[in-house]
Design an enzyme around this catalytic site. Sequence first.
Site, short mmCIF file in Angstrom:
data_model
loop_
_atom_site.label_atom_id
_atom_site.label_comp_id
_atom_site.label_asym_id
_atom_site.label_seq_id
_atom_site.Cartn_x
_atom_site.Cartn_y
_atom_site.Cartn_z
N GLU A 81 10.51 -1.27 43.20
CA GLU A 81 9.53 -0.21 42.88
C GLU A 81 10.16 0.88 42.01
O GLU A 81 11.28 1.32 42.28
CB GLU A 81 9.02 0.39 44.19
CG GLU A 81 8.00 1.50 44.02
CD GLU A 81 7.33 1.84 45.35
OE1 GLU A 81 7.08 0.93 46.16
OE2 GLU A 81 7.06 3.04 45.57
N LYS A 100 15.11 3.04 50.11
CA LYS A 100 15.36 3.83 48.90
C LYS A 100 16.65 3.34 48.26
O LYS A 100 17.64 3.12 48.96
CB LYS A 100 15.49 5.32 49.27
CG LYS A 100 14.18 5.92 49.74
CD LYS A 100 13.20 6.05 48.60
CE LYS A 100 11.80 6.29 49.06
NZ LYS A 100 10.83 6.30 47.95
N GLU A 129 1.17 1.16 52.58
CA GLU A 129 2.37 1.99 52.74
C GLU A 129 2.19 2.94 53.91
O GLU A 129 1.23 3.72 53.94
CB GLU A 129 2.66 2.77 51.45
CG GLU A 129 3.88 3.65 51.59
CD GLU A 129 4.48 4.09 50.28
OE1 GLU A 129 3.74 4.16 49.27
OE2 GLU A 129 5.70 4.37 50.26
N ASP A 150 12.90 0.89 46.41
CA ASP A 150 12.26 1.87 45.53
C ASP A 150 13.32 2.82 44.99
O ASP A 150 14.01 3.49 45.76
CB ASP A 150 11.23 2.65 46.38
CG ASP A 150 10.45 3.67 45.58
OD1 ASP A 150 10.68 3.80 44.36
OD2 ASP A 150 9.59 4.34 46.19
N ASP A 166 -2.06 6.27 43.53
CA ASP A 166 -2.12 7.13 44.71
C ASP A 166 -3.47 7.84 44.67
O ASP A 166 -3.76 8.55 43.71
CB ASP A 166 -0.97 8.15 44.66
CG ASP A 166 -0.88 8.95 45.95
OD1 ASP A 166 -1.94 9.43 46.44
OD2 ASP A 166 0.24 9.10 46.48
N HIS A 189 -0.27 3.67 46.63
CA HIS A 189 0.87 4.50 47.04
C HIS A 189 0.36 5.55 48.02
O HIS A 189 -0.69 6.16 47.79
CB HIS A 189 1.46 5.18 45.80
CG HIS A 189 2.53 6.18 46.10
ND1 HIS A 189 2.27 7.54 46.16
CD2 HIS A 189 3.84 6.02 46.38
CE1 HIS A 189 3.41 8.17 46.45
NE2 HIS A 189 4.37 7.27 46.58
N GLU A 245 2.89 5.13 40.76
CA GLU A 245 2.57 6.31 41.56
C GLU A 245 2.58 7.59 40.73
O GLU A 245 2.00 8.59 41.14
CB GLU A 245 3.52 6.43 42.76
CG GLU A 245 4.96 6.67 42.40
CD GLU A 245 5.88 6.72 43.62
OE1 GLU A 245 6.21 5.64 44.13
OE2 GLU A 245 6.24 7.81 44.07
MG MG Z 1 7.60 4.98 45.46
#
Ligand code: MG
Length: 383
Positions: free
Chosen positions: A221, A168, A330, A195, A270, A297, A247
């Site tokens: 991302e 992250k 993922e 991301d 997703d 996702h 996503e």
């Molecule tokens: Mg993400």
Amino acid sequence: MKIDCIRTYHLRCELKAPFGFSQWYYGQRNVLVVEVVSDGVSGWGECYGPADVIQGCVEKFYASRIVGMNPVATDAIWQHMWRSSLDFARAGVMMAAMSGIDMALWDLKGKLLGQSVSELMGGRQRDKVSCYATGMYYLDLPEDKLLPALIEEGLTYAQQGFEAMKIKVGKNLEFDEKFARALRDALPNTELMADSNHAFDLPEAVRIGRVLDELNYRWFEEPLSPEHSHMFRQLSDKLDLAIATGECEQTRFGYQKLIAAGGVQILQPDMAYCGGPSEALKIRALASANGLNCVAHVWGTQLNLAAATHFLASAYPEPGRYEEKRLLLEYDRTENPLRDDIYEQVIDVKQGQASVPTAPGLGVSIDSEAMKHYLVSKTENKA
Ligand code: MG
């Protein structure tokens, strides 16, 4: 065959330790699980988003409109739901409700026809799918203690056999850069992604993107807000690494606009939100026609993970080649009892590889007794 009954289950659990990302901290996990029943056989799906709100969308709107329909006719049901709600539900939580119903229908269709979902999606092209670990979320620690804790977590994933993982970013630029560099130093040969969960404006995204470029990260991302898709091309023009997003996007129509705006190389529908597996396949065809790849996702429980596993098992990398480019699955490693404690049969992941289930349907099964422990509310619509 007809749909006899549709049930929903809002499940919730409190987490032992809250964890955060660029936007907020999670203290609990919620999910809406959908069960569609035909002739005593149950198909299961899940929805991404506010479970209590989406529960109302399924119970009060969609369920009564599709009970009695042929459960194998997934596209016909999707079109019926879409047209019934088009004036006010082209995106958002109602599309999340449609997604969970659609996922349950794919599971049910597979069970009724004796085929796994990847077979129904066109055929399993691989028996195992390479995963990347999603983790290294923020903990409630000062930054000088947080950084080594996150690096330690990344090393644990590498020891578990993951050859790819995602961090992250979007906390603050100084920490983001330090973190990205420290993880690359610790894991020189691991495939790394970052991301930001739409935390940056364009100059910030360029700054962090250049750091990621230098450190050979595979993709960046959600560097920018999904509301500013015109900026992705400007960002992409300045960077070498792939830009991934999607996503927060839904339906082939939403993706068509995203693709047309340009600058995005990896699309991330997703299946618990984009419109379900039915719509994810259409998004994949659209991506392919534009020379782009779809990597699902995944955030949620085993149902969404299984749907994504089948989606990637049946995927065709764009462009193809003999030594295939891996489209990574993922694999969320954050604390989630709703993923880990309520299933009798789960997606088997070992050494960073997910085995693609061959059983009919999604190939994961809910433990109804274990699920009761987390149940907040239940609904039922019968024929
Ligand atoms: Mg993400």
